[in-house]
Design an enzyme around this catalytic site. Structure first.
Site, short mmCIF file in Angstrom:
data_model
loop_
_atom_site.label_atom_id
_atom_site.label_comp_id
_atom_site.label_asym_id
_atom_site.label_seq_id
_atom_site.Cartn_x
_atom_site.Cartn_y
_atom_site.Cartn_z
N GLU A 25 0.83 -1.20 0.00
CA GLU A 25 0.00 0.00 0.00
C GLU A 25 0.87 1.26 0.00
OE1 GLU A 25 -1.42 1.79 3.64
OE2 GLU A 25 -1.43 -0.21 4.55
N VAL A 105 -5.82 0.12 2.70
CA VAL A 105 -5.95 -1.33 2.53
C VAL A 105 -7.08 -1.66 1.56
CG1 VAL A 105 -6.61 -3.47 3.70
CG2 VAL A 105 -4.90 -1.96 4.73
N SER A 139 -14.13 0.90 9.56
CA SER A 139 -13.30 1.08 8.38
C SER A 139 -13.88 0.38 7.16
CB SER A 139 -11.90 0.56 8.64
OG SER A 139 -11.13 0.55 7.46
N LYS A 158 -4.73 -2.10 14.97
CA LYS A 158 -4.15 -1.32 16.05
C LYS A 158 -5.02 -1.37 17.30
CE LYS A 158 -1.59 1.89 13.10
NZ LYS A 158 -1.99 1.38 11.79
#
Length: 302
Positions: A25, A105, A139, A158
């Site tokens: 990425e 992503v 997300s 995370k």
């Protein structure tokens, strides 16, 4: 209408010859690392793959073109220009305007899949945010992984996110999650989140076998390979817990909401750990690239 996709000669030749290719990425280059260290890191990531006999395919959008594989000059542009971070929803707008951007992503998975790249190395996935039961903040990475048959190597998500809820969403969306030599889901800076996984694989060929079975089943969902750092490379757990608690406290105190939450928490954790978390970030990406290279090599042999 044809997809405005540009595949670099190096990547195109490797795919045509059946040689291993790994997607990378570009958001980590443009937004995740400070300048000018980000360009050196991006070059190092690509060289790590080449040293392993694998072709790197760094993904980005440049001048209205989806790019799979960047020249060094293009890599420098992503590292030095102030480009936006692009998820799936942003791609139509930036293409229509002939613009440029770094891919998350979700967007990286989409572009890599259309280019024919089956393995992707990143740092950590996006997920369900804390408090999502009222904010619905989640997300787009998760939805993209439910629709794109790619294999993503990451160090989990995370710890600023709701890891348990993220795993529940991945299960609901039909995304296969494999622990790479572990039965615990990692939490990015730390080896474990305390969440147990159903499936464990020992090596790259085992992952390639799961990929082959997915192809046979004609499933269009991703495989997430959860790859923890070695114990001696993770962030000190006590330091992590103190920094995370303080970052969350400051975030609430300042009333920060929405898409500003994660960048604020991450930058605060870098400050509170005196840069240690950023150093761990780099080790995470390098460790995931190593595993992705093993998987891509085994996949090419199949």
């Amino acid at each position: 209408m044809s997809l405005p996709l540009s595949i670099s000669p190096e990547v195109s030749d490797a795919l045509a010859a059946g040689r291993p290719v790994v997607a990378l990425e570009s958001t980590i280059i443009s937004h995740g690392l400070p300048r000018p260290d980000n360009l050196a890191a991006a070059r190092r990531f690509e060289q790590q793959l080449r040293d392993a006999g694998v072709v790197p395919a760094t993904i980005a959008v440049l001048d209205g073109q989806l790019k799979a594989g960047l020249s060094d000059a293009e890599l420098e542009r992503i590292a030095s220009e102030d480009v936006p971070k692009l998820s799936m929803r942003d791609l139509p707008v930036v293409l229509a305007r002939g613009g440029s951007g770094a891919t998350t992503v979700a967007a990286t998975s989409f572009i890599a899949d259309h280019a024919g790249v089956r393995v992707f190395a990143t740092g950590g996935l996006g997920g369900v945010h804390r408090g999502a039961d009222t904010s619905f903040d989640e997300s787009n990475d998760l939805k993209a992984l439910s629709e794109v048959p790619i294999t993503v190597v990451s160090a989990g998500v995370k710890s600023v996110l709701d890891i348990g809820a993220t795993l529940e969403r991945l299960e609901t969306l039909g995304v296969t999650v494999l622990g790479y030599g572990t039965d615990e889901f990692p939490s990015f800076w730390l080896r474990s989140s305390g969440e147990t996984l159903d499936w464990t694989v020992p090596d790259g060929p085992a992952v390639a076998g799961v990929m082959e079975a997915r192809e046979q089943l004609e499933l269009c969902t991703a495989i997430v390979v959860a790859n923890p750092l070695p114990f001696d490379q993770q962030l000190d757990p006590d330091l992590h817990d103190r920094a995370l608690a303080e970052a969350l406290r400051r975030c609430e105190e300042k009333g920060i909401e929405g898409k500003e939450v994660t960048p604020f928490l991450l930058s605060t954790i870098v400050e509170l750990t005196e840069g240690d978390s950023l150093a761990v970030n780099l080790r995470i990406v390098e460790n995931n690239i190593r595993v992705a290279a093993e998987i891509a090599t085994a996949w090419a042999e199949l």
